[in-house]
Motif scaffolding. Structure first.
Motif, PDB file in Angstrom:
ATOM      1  N   THR A  58       0.824  -1.211   0.000  1.00  0.00           N
ATOM      2  CA  THR A  58       0.000   0.000   0.000  1.00  0.00           C
ATOM      3  C   THR A  58       0.857   1.259   0.000  1.00  0.00           C
ATOM      4  N   LYS A 263      -3.377   4.065  -4.464  1.00  0.00           N
ATOM      5  CA  LYS A 263      -3.342   3.486  -3.120  1.00  0.00           C
ATOM      6  C   LYS A 263      -4.756   3.245  -2.602  1.00  0.00           C
ATOM      7  N   ASN A 266      -6.224   0.245  -4.310  1.00  0.00           N
ATOM      8  CA  ASN A 266      -5.641  -0.991  -3.790  1.00  0.00           C
ATOM      9  C   ASN A 266      -6.234  -1.347  -2.429  1.00  0.00           C
ATOM     10  N   ARG A 267      -6.478  -0.331  -1.585  1.00  0.00           N
ATOM     11  CA  ARG A 267      -7.091  -0.603  -0.284  1.00  0.00           C
ATOM     12  C   ARG A 267      -8.490  -1.202  -0.451  1.00  0.00           C
ATOM     13  N   THR A 270      -8.334  -4.797  -1.809  1.00  0.00           N
ATOM     14  CA  THR A 270      -7.938  -5.718  -0.741  1.00  0.00           C
ATOM     15  C   THR A 270      -9.134  -6.023   0.155  1.00  0.00           C
ATOM     16  N   VAL A 289     -13.515   0.693   5.024  1.00  0.00           N
ATOM     17  CA  VAL A 289     -12.094   0.986   4.881  1.00  0.00           C
ATOM     18  C   VAL A 289     -11.832   2.328   5.538  1.00  0.00           C
ATOM     19  N   VAL A 292      -9.587   5.897   3.419  1.00  0.00           N
ATOM     20  CA  VAL A 292      -9.303   5.340   2.103  1.00  0.00           C
ATOM     21  C   VAL A 292      -8.582   6.365   1.228  1.00  0.00           C
TER      22      VAL A 292
END
Length: 696
Positions: A58, A263, A266-267, A270, A289, A292
């Motif tokens: 991340t 980023k 990607n968070r 995931t 999240v 974020v």
């Protein structure tokens, strides 16, 4: 002796297995996980491989490369590249040879590594994981499981990556075939002899690929009858569907667009992967999240029904690979005895239902869905080991496409021949004879290029064959060639030699009614015998020796740098720990063992070392950290030695006291025992002279 090692080279995670202790063991990594993230990251000083790359992904997303097996051996201009590139956050570039590379920053400088190098880095990492797990045993041989759709070029690239990592790739095997080997080796009660073989379908849906293979099993043997795949169908497509759904929702609900921030995306992806797993066991689940992007926390929820609606286009593609695999095997769904599912994505309920409906029978999960491929690869590697005895098991894979060999046309000869037909098994060998007038060349190509998937080249390999000597008076000589599709599915010319016809006398068989003393009769016959071995120079997809050696040296340099950085960090941490531990003990345990001058001097040294460590020494060398540690230890260890000597003296004194107490206790017990025996003897009545008991 080398320990046989099997690697399931996965797109998201890879699994390692070794053959040892009369079985197959899964190797856990440095954090005791049974699967290692297939990632390579790059930092200011060193690389981050596997778990380390995942942990830093991340914060280091542009310098972390994943999906390694999707780009190895692929051309930048390949039609699949556009599809693959959307799964990468790192920058992919076109190399001089037209292949794909990743542009990253290593040590503060821009660097470009080929996909083969990146896979080699990861393989080197897992190799060392196996070495540590097997307590330093010799690891040289490996069998690597790859997707069935890999081209010849990609198989050579994976083999080269293993060599760069210092391994000998004894076999590059189709992943579902490796799982089928696990099934055949460890299943009991298989048909034998003339009995009908057991027909088993294996459906493998992993992170990026969906493969269906049909195998026929008898005791000690297995044949793959048909294989089909959808190379763009896997868990990552489900994750992306969920992520895109929430991207739209968050844009409306929170006024943020995660698609604009790598980023943040990607968070969310995931989190989408975690949500997908939760929904496999529950009908609904929350999703959240923290921070974020732009310090915004997001939250939502999704039901299993909503997920199934999102992935409906994917579910409509489930039947196709199954239908094509059955067709290639000339079977109907009712001919299949069992359907084994493997791969993490097959845990999704709607997928399991779709697979079950396609075959019209319940599914079986007797194989470990995550580890069956790695175990099969390890067993296959053990088969090739000269020092390990394994259970006899013969297996054959299937040619998906026909392959023809062609050569220089001479006179009225044919100039090509279809050698390995689609649907036939390999490994296999064919002998052909050509009449040649001199040195010549041969090529191997797919017979029907129009049937190949888009982007797969028709050309396979080329060979230059020299050393053909034509005797005077002859226009040509017969040349025999041994053409082979080896166990890894690679097409080669194993040997080539010229032959000649010679006349020899051969004894004529004696008639049944001939006299015993009759003279033997001879006749002249013509025999074909080997004449000269020919030289074969291959021009295939393997890296040239010079380039291979260059990449091996580069990998060794990077590995040495990683090792130095890790050791430097260890020494730095050891110094920091020593400063705080010694300072704490100097005021407590060590207080009475150091003079006031020593305390003052050592306290001053510790303060200076601490200041240096967090200022000038924050980014120093291994040697400097060792020197600082030894400087402190020169006085600190002397004081510690006094403390330990006193502690040892106390321990010895305590042992002596305890020993004395035990001896005293033992002596007291013996004395009490002797006293009790004496009293017992006094109380015993004495007999009179005549042997009667005196009762008076």
């Amino acid at each position: 002796m080398s320990t046989p090692f099997g690697l399931d080279l996965g797109n998201h995670n890879s699994v390692l297995a070794v053959a040892r202790n009369r079985g197959i063991d899964i190797v856990v990594n440095e954090v005791s996980n049974r699967a290692t993230p297939s990632m390579v990251g790059f930092g200011q000083k060193n690389r981050f491989l596997g778990e380390a790359a995942k942990n830093k992904q991340t914060s280091n997303i542009k310098n972390t490369v994943e999906s390694l097996k999707r780009i190895i051996g692929m051309n930048y201009d390949d039609v699949d590249f556009e599809t693959e590139s959307k799964y990468f956050q790192s920058k992919l570039v076109k190399l001089e040879d037209g292949k794909i590379g990743a542009q990253v920053r290593l040590g503060g400088e821009q660097a470009v590594f080929s996909a083969t190098q990146l896979v080699a880095m990861f393989i080197n990492k897992v190799k060392n994981t196996v070495i540590e797990d097997t307590k330093g045993s010799n690891i040289t041989d490996v069998a690597i499981a790859v997707p069935a759709w890999y081209t010849e070029e990609q198989r050579y690239a994976v083999a080269d990556a293993a060599r760069i990592a210092g391994l000998n790739p004894v076999r590059v095997v189709n992943d579902v075939t490796a799982a089928a080997v696990t099934y055949g080796v460890f299943k009991s009660e298989m048909p034998e002899g003339e009995q009908k073989p057991r027909i088993v379908a294996f459906v493998d849906i992993g992170h990026s690929t969906y493969t269906c293979s049909i195998g026929a099993f008898k005791r000690g043997e297995m044949k793959i009858l048909g294989t089909a795949y959808d190379k763009h169908f896997g868990g990552r497509d489900f994750d992306r569907a969920i992520t895109e759904h929430f991207a739209d929702e968050f844009k409306t609900k929170y006024k943020i667009d995660i698609r604009e921030n790598a980023k943040a995306y990607n968070r969310v992806i995931t989190g989408a992967e975690r949500l997908k797993k939760v929904l496999s066991a529950n009908t609904a689940a929350p999703f959240s999240v923290e921070s974020v992007m732009n310090d915004v926390d997001v939250s939502s929820q999704m039901s299993r029904d909503e997920l199934e609606k999102l992935v409906q286009p994917l579910l409509e593609r489930v039947t196709d690979p199954i239908t094509r695999a059955l067709s290639e095997a000339n079977l109907k769904p009712e001919d299949v005895d069992f359907v084994e599912i493997i791969g993490g994505t097959t845990r999704i309920p709607c997928l399991k239902n779709a697979i079950s409906e396609a075959f019209g029978k319940p599914l079986s999960t007797t194989l470990n869905q995550d580890e069956a491929i790695a175990k099969g690869a390890a067993f296959i590697c053990a088969i090739h080991s000269p020092t390990m005895r394994v259970r006899p098991f013969k297996f054959e894979d299937v040619h998906s496409y026909s392959v023809s060999y062609s050569w220089d046309k001479q006179e009225e000869d044919e100039d090509h021949l279809e050698v390995f037909t689609a649907g036939s098994q390999f490994p296999s060998t064919k002998m052909i004879t050509l009449h040649r007038t001199g040195d010549f060349s041969m090529e191997a190509n797919y017979t029907n290029p129009e049937k190949l998937p888009a982007g797969v080249p028709a050309h396979i390999a080329k060979w230059a064959i020299s050393g053909v000597n034509v005797p005077s008076g002859q226009t040509s000589v017969p040349v025999k060639l041994k053409l082979r599709c080896d166990p890894s599915g690679l097409h080669t010319i194993e040997s080539a030699y010229s032959v000649e016809d010679i006349e020899v006398e051969e004894e004529v068989p004696r008639a049944a009614d001939a006299p015993e003393d009759a003279e033997p009769e001879y006749k002249k016959v013509t025999k074909t015998v080997k004449k000269d071995d020919l030289t074969i120079v291959a021009h295939n997809f393997a890296l040239p020796a010079e380039k291979l050696n260059e990449l091996i040296e580069k990998e060794n340099e990077l590995f040495a740098q990683d090792k130095l950085v890790a050791e430097t960090e260890d020494r730095k941490n050891a110094l920091e720990e020593y400063i705080y531990t010694l300072r704490g003990k100097l005021d407590e345990e060590y207080s009475s063992f150091a003079s006031d001058d020593e305390k003052t001097k050592l306290t001053d040294m510790l303060a200076k070392a601490e200041n240096w460590l967090y200022e000038d020494g924050y980014d120093s060398t291994k040697a400097r950290y060792i020197a600082k540690y030894e400087e402190l230890a020169s006085l600190g260890n002397m004081i510690r030695g006094r403390y330990l000597a006193k502690e040892e003296e106390k321990k010895q004194s305590l042992r002596a006291k305890q020993e004395a107490e035990r001896m005293a206790e033992m002596a007291e017990k013996l004395a009490a025992q002797r006293k009790a025996e004496a009293e017992k003897q006094e109380e015993t009545p004495k007999a009179d002279a005549e042997g009667d008991i005196d009762l008076d």
